[in-house]
Write a protein that holds these residues in place. Structure first.
Motif, PDB file in Angstrom:
ATOM      1  N   LYS A 123       0.829  -1.206   0.000  1.00 55.65           N
ATOM      2  CA  LYS A 123       0.000   0.000   0.000  1.00 55.65           C
ATOM      3  C   LYS A 123       0.863   1.257   0.000  1.00 55.65           C
ATOM      4  CE  LYS A 123      -4.099  -1.923   2.178  1.00 55.65           C
ATOM      5  NZ  LYS A 123      -4.969  -1.921   3.362  1.00 55.65           N
ATOM      6  N   ARG A 124       1.956   1.234   0.770  1.00 59.08           N
ATOM      7  CA  ARG A 124       2.861   2.390   0.808  1.00 59.08           C
ATOM      8  C   ARG A 124       3.461   2.635  -0.570  1.00 59.08           C
ATOM      9  NH1 ARG A 124       8.237   4.041   1.817  1.00 59.08           N
ATOM     10  NH2 ARG A 124       9.023   1.943   1.518  1.00 59.08           N
ATOM     11  N   THR A 125       3.860   1.575  -1.246  1.00 64.26           N
ATOM     12  CA  THR A 125       4.446   1.695  -2.575  1.00 64.26           C
ATOM     13  C   THR A 125       3.422   2.236  -3.572  1.00 64.26           C
ATOM     14  OG1 THR A 125       5.919  -0.137  -2.085  1.00 64.26           O
ATOM     15  CG2 THR A 125       5.635   0.407  -4.398  1.00 64.26           C
ATOM     16  N   GLU A 126       2.187   1.760  -3.486  1.00 63.00           N
ATOM     17  CA  GLU A 126       1.128   2.259  -4.373  1.00 63.00           C
ATOM     18  C   GLU A 126       0.884   3.747  -4.151  1.00 63.00           C
ATOM     19  OE1 GLU A 126      -2.440  -0.007  -3.838  1.00 63.00           O
ATOM     20  OE2 GLU A 126      -1.625  -1.759  -4.876  1.00 63.00           O
ATOM     21  N   THR A 127       0.870   4.165  -2.888  1.00 67.37           N
ATOM     22  CA  THR A 127       0.658   5.574  -2.568  1.00 67.37           C
ATOM     23  C   THR A 127       1.784   6.439  -3.139  1.00 67.37           C
ATOM     24  OG1 THR A 127      -0.521   4.996  -0.551  1.00 67.37           O
ATOM     25  CG2 THR A 127       0.350   7.232  -0.674  1.00 67.37           C
ATOM     26  N   LEU A 128       3.014   5.992  -2.960  1.00 70.71           N
ATOM     27  CA  LEU A 128       4.153   6.745  -3.496  1.00 70.71           C
ATOM     28  C   LEU A 128       4.102   6.823  -5.019  1.00 70.71           C
ATOM     29  CD1 LEU A 128       7.023   5.395  -1.223  1.00 70.71           C
ATOM     30  CD2 LEU A 128       5.941   7.657  -1.128  1.00 70.71           C
ATOM     31  N   LYS A 129       3.727   5.723  -5.665  1.00 73.56           N
ATOM     32  CA  LYS A 129       3.623   5.710  -7.125  1.00 73.56           C
ATOM     33  C   LYS A 129       2.531   6.671  -7.585  1.00 73.56           C
ATOM     34  CE  LYS A 129       2.973   2.710 -11.121  1.00 73.56           C
ATOM     35  NZ  LYS A 129       2.339   3.762 -11.856  1.00 73.56           N
ATOM     36  N   LYS A 130       1.385   6.674  -6.889  1.00 73.42           N
ATOM     37  CA  LYS A 130       0.292   7.573  -7.257  1.00 73.42           C
ATOM     38  C   LYS A 130       0.726   9.029  -7.103  1.00 73.42           C
ATOM     39  CE  LYS A 130      -4.579   8.605  -6.362  1.00 73.42           C
ATOM     40  NZ  LYS A 130      -4.451   9.833  -7.043  1.00 73.42           N
ATOM     41  N   TRP A 132       3.731  10.193  -7.324  1.00 77.16           N
ATOM     42  CA  TRP A 132       4.682  10.452  -8.407  1.00 77.16           C
ATOM     43  C   TRP A 132       3.937  10.696  -9.719  1.00 77.16           C
ATOM     44  CZ3 TRP A 132       9.439  11.857  -9.423  1.00 77.16           C
ATOM     45  CH2 TRP A 132       9.952  11.656 -10.704  1.00 77.16           C
ATOM     46  N   ASP A 133       2.959   9.838 -10.018  1.00 80.26           N
ATOM     47  CA  ASP A 133       2.179   9.987 -11.251  1.00 80.26           C
ATOM     48  C   ASP A 133       1.419  11.307 -11.263  1.00 80.26           C
ATOM     49  OD1 ASP A 133       3.113   7.519 -12.072  1.00 80.26           O
ATOM     50  OD2 ASP A 133       1.262   6.433 -11.541  1.00 80.26           O
ATOM     51  N   ASP A 134       0.838  11.686 -10.110  1.00 76.48           N
ATOM     52  CA  ASP A 134       0.118  12.961 -10.016  1.00 76.48           C
ATOM     53  C   ASP A 134       1.051  14.139 -10.266  1.00 76.48           C
ATOM     54  OD1 ASP A 134      -2.174  11.534  -9.462  1.00 76.48           O
ATOM     55  OD2 ASP A 134      -2.192  12.000  -7.311  1.00 76.48           O
ATOM     56  N   LYS A 135       2.252  14.084  -9.702  1.00 78.89           N
ATOM     57  CA  LYS A 135       3.233  15.153  -9.923  1.00 78.89           C
ATOM     58  C   LYS A 135       3.616  15.238 -11.392  1.00 78.89           C
ATOM     59  CE  LYS A 135       5.609  15.588  -5.523  1.00 78.89           C
ATOM     60  NZ  LYS A 135       6.903  15.461  -4.820  1.00 78.89           N
ATOM     61  N   GLN A 136       3.774  14.090 -12.038  1.00 82.68           N
ATOM     62  CA  GLN A 136       4.145  14.067 -13.458  1.00 82.68           C
ATOM     63  C   GLN A 136       3.037  14.677 -14.311  1.00 82.68           C
ATOM     64  OE1 GLN A 136       7.251  13.235 -14.548  1.00 82.68           O
ATOM     65  NE2 GLN A 136       7.620  13.150 -12.359  1.00 82.68           N
ATOM     66  N   GLU A 137       1.779  14.344 -13.997  1.00 85.20           N
ATOM     67  CA  GLU A 137       0.655  14.899 -14.746  1.00 85.20           C
ATOM     68  C   GLU A 137       0.594  16.410 -14.587  1.00 85.20           C
ATOM     69  OE1 GLU A 137      -3.166  13.175 -13.979  1.00 85.20           O
ATOM     70  OE2 GLU A 137      -2.406  11.137 -14.313  1.00 85.20           O
ATOM     71  N   LYS A 138       0.747  16.914 -13.378  1.00 86.14           N
ATOM     72  CA  LYS A 138       0.724  18.347 -13.141  1.00 86.14           C
ATOM     73  C   LYS A 138       1.859  19.047 -13.859  1.00 86.14           C
ATOM     74  CE  LYS A 138      -1.687  18.122  -8.758  1.00 86.14           C
ATOM     75  NZ  LYS A 138      -1.605  18.308  -7.315  1.00 86.14           N
ATOM     76  N   GLY A 139       3.011  18.401 -13.904  1.00 88.80           N
ATOM     77  CA  GLY A 139       4.169  18.978 -14.600  1.00 88.80           C
ATOM     78  C   GLY A 139       3.929  19.074 -16.087  1.00 88.80           C
TER      79      GLY A 139
END
Length: 142
Positions: A123-130, A132-139
Protein backbone atom coordinates in the motif's frame (compact mmCIF):
# COMPACT_ATOMS: atom_id res chain seq x y z
CA UNK A 1 17.56 15.86 22.59
CA UNK A 2 14.20 17.49 23.11
CA UNK A 3 11.47 17.08 20.54
CA UNK A 4 8.23 18.95 20.98
CA UNK A 5 5.43 17.97 18.67
CA UNK A 6 2.62 20.30 17.75
CA UNK A 7 -0.02 20.01 15.08
CA UNK A 8 1.60 22.94 13.25
CA UNK A 9 4.98 21.21 13.24
CA UNK A 10 3.62 17.87 12.11
CA UNK A 11 1.12 18.85 9.44
CA UNK A 12 1.24 21.58 6.86
CA UNK A 13 -2.11 22.69 5.46
CA UNK A 14 -1.90 21.24 1.98
CA UNK A 15 0.92 18.74 1.93
CA UNK A 16 0.15 16.35 4.76
CA UNK A 17 3.36 15.56 6.62
CA UNK A 18 5.68 18.53 7.10
CA UNK A 19 9.00 17.42 5.62
CA UNK A 20 11.11 19.94 7.53
CA UNK A 21 9.67 18.55 10.77
CA UNK A 22 10.53 15.07 9.51
CA UNK A 23 14.13 15.92 8.62
CA UNK A 24 14.71 18.01 11.75
CA UNK A 25 13.01 15.68 14.25
CA UNK A 26 12.26 12.14 13.09
CA UNK A 27 15.50 11.45 11.20
CA UNK A 28 17.75 12.74 14.04
CA UNK A 29 15.77 10.61 16.51
CA UNK A 30 16.39 7.51 14.36
CA UNK A 31 20.09 8.38 14.42
CA UNK A 32 19.88 8.74 18.20
CA UNK A 33 18.36 5.25 18.40
CA UNK A 34 21.38 3.88 16.54
CA UNK A 35 23.82 5.76 18.81
CA UNK A 36 22.16 4.50 21.99
CA UNK A 37 21.32 0.97 20.84
CA UNK A 38 23.62 -0.01 17.94
CA UNK A 39 22.97 -3.72 18.44
CA UNK A 40 19.24 -3.27 17.80
CA UNK A 41 19.15 -0.55 15.14
CA UNK A 42 20.86 -0.38 11.76
CA UNK A 43 22.44 2.96 10.94
CA UNK A 44 20.44 5.02 8.46
CA UNK A 45 21.96 4.76 5.00
CA UNK A 46 24.37 1.94 5.93
CA UNK A 47 23.99 -0.66 3.18
CA UNK A 48 26.18 -3.21 5.00
CA UNK A 49 24.25 -3.45 8.27
CA UNK A 50 21.06 -5.51 8.05
CA UNK A 51 17.95 -4.61 9.98
CA UNK A 52 16.64 -7.09 12.55
CA UNK A 53 12.98 -7.36 13.58
CA UNK A 54 12.45 -5.41 16.78
CA UNK A 55 10.73 -6.77 19.88
CA UNK A 56 6.99 -6.22 19.93
CA UNK A 57 6.29 -3.30 22.27
CA UNK A 58 9.81 -1.88 21.98
CA UNK A 59 8.27 1.59 21.78
CA UNK A 60 7.30 1.29 25.45
CA UNK A 61 10.91 0.49 26.37
CA UNK A 62 12.14 3.52 24.43
CA UNK A 63 9.47 5.79 25.94
CA UNK A 64 10.64 4.70 29.42
CA UNK A 65 14.28 5.42 28.57
CA UNK A 66 13.58 8.69 26.74
CA UNK A 67 10.72 10.31 28.70
CA UNK A 68 11.64 13.76 27.36
CA UNK A 69 10.62 12.68 23.82
CA UNK A 70 6.99 12.83 22.79
CA UNK A 71 5.70 9.25 22.39
CA UNK A 72 4.13 10.18 19.04
CA UNK A 73 7.53 11.23 17.68
CA UNK A 74 9.03 7.95 18.92
CA UNK A 75 6.26 6.14 17.07
CA UNK A 76 7.00 8.10 13.88
CA UNK A 77 10.72 7.28 14.10
CA UNK A 78 10.02 3.59 14.70
CA UNK A 79 7.50 3.53 11.86
CA UNK A 80 10.07 5.10 9.55
CA UNK A 81 12.65 2.52 10.64
CA UNK A 82 10.32 -0.45 10.19
CA UNK A 83 9.13 0.33 6.68
CA UNK A 84 10.95 -0.53 3.52
CA UNK A 85 12.42 -3.59 1.92
CA UNK A 86 15.38 -4.10 4.31
CA UNK A 87 13.08 -4.53 7.31
CA UNK A 88 10.60 -6.55 5.25
CA UNK A 89 13.32 -8.98 4.16
CA UNK A 90 14.47 -9.36 7.75
CA UNK A 91 10.93 -10.06 8.95
CA UNK A 92 10.54 -13.51 7.44
CA UNK A 93 8.26 -16.01 9.17
CA UNK A 94 10.07 -17.47 12.18
CA UNK A 95 12.68 -14.69 12.42
CA UNK A 96 13.74 -13.87 15.97
CA UNK A 97 13.16 -10.40 17.41
CA UNK A 98 15.69 -8.28 19.27
CA UNK A 99 15.69 -6.17 22.45
CA UNK A 100 17.35 -2.77 22.75
CA UNK A 101 20.43 -4.32 24.37
CA UNK A 102 20.90 -6.72 21.45
CA UNK A 103 19.64 -9.80 23.26
CA UNK A 104 17.16 -12.05 21.48
CA UNK A 105 13.58 -12.38 22.68
CA UNK A 106 11.53 -15.55 22.64
CA UNK A 107 9.17 -13.84 20.17
CA UNK A 108 9.34 -14.76 16.52
CA UNK A 109 7.74 -13.21 13.47
CA UNK A 110 4.48 -15.01 12.75
CA UNK A 111 3.05 -15.70 9.31
CA UNK A 112 0.23 -13.22 10.00
CA UNK A 113 2.69 -10.47 10.97
CA UNK A 114 4.73 -11.15 7.84
CA UNK A 115 1.67 -10.97 5.58
CA UNK A 116 0.47 -7.77 7.28
CA UNK A 117 3.90 -6.19 6.78
CA UNK A 118 3.92 -7.16 3.10
CA UNK A 119 0.44 -5.66 2.62
CA UNK A 120 1.41 -2.44 4.40
CA UNK A 121 4.51 -2.11 2.21
CA UNK A 122 2.45 -2.78 -0.93
CA UNK A 123 0.00 0.00 0.00
CA UNK A 124 2.86 2.39 0.81
CA UNK A 125 4.45 1.69 -2.58
CA UNK A 126 1.13 2.26 -4.37
CA UNK A 127 0.66 5.57 -2.57
CA UNK A 128 4.15 6.75 -3.50
CA UNK A 129 3.62 5.71 -7.12
CA UNK A 130 0.29 7.57 -7.26
CA UNK A 131 1.91 10.72 -5.83
CA UNK A 132 4.68 10.45 -8.41
CA UNK A 133 2.18 9.99 -11.25
CA UNK A 134 0.12 12.96 -10.02
CA UNK A 135 3.23 15.15 -9.92
CA UNK A 136 4.14 14.07 -13.46
CA UNK A 137 0.66 14.90 -14.75
CA UNK A 138 0.72 18.35 -13.14
CA UNK A 139 4.17 18.98 -14.60
CA UNK A 140 2.93 18.11 -18.09
CA UNK A 141 -0.08 20.44 -17.80
CA UNK A 142 2.09 23.50 -17.08
Amino acid sequence: LLFIITRENLVSKHRGLNMSFWSETVIPLREEFFKRWPKAFAQRGNKLHSKIPLKIGIHKDIEGLMPEIDPHVIGLALSDYCQGTKYLRASYTGAKRINLDGSWTEEKVTKEQRLAHIEKERKRTETLKKRWDDKQEKGEEK
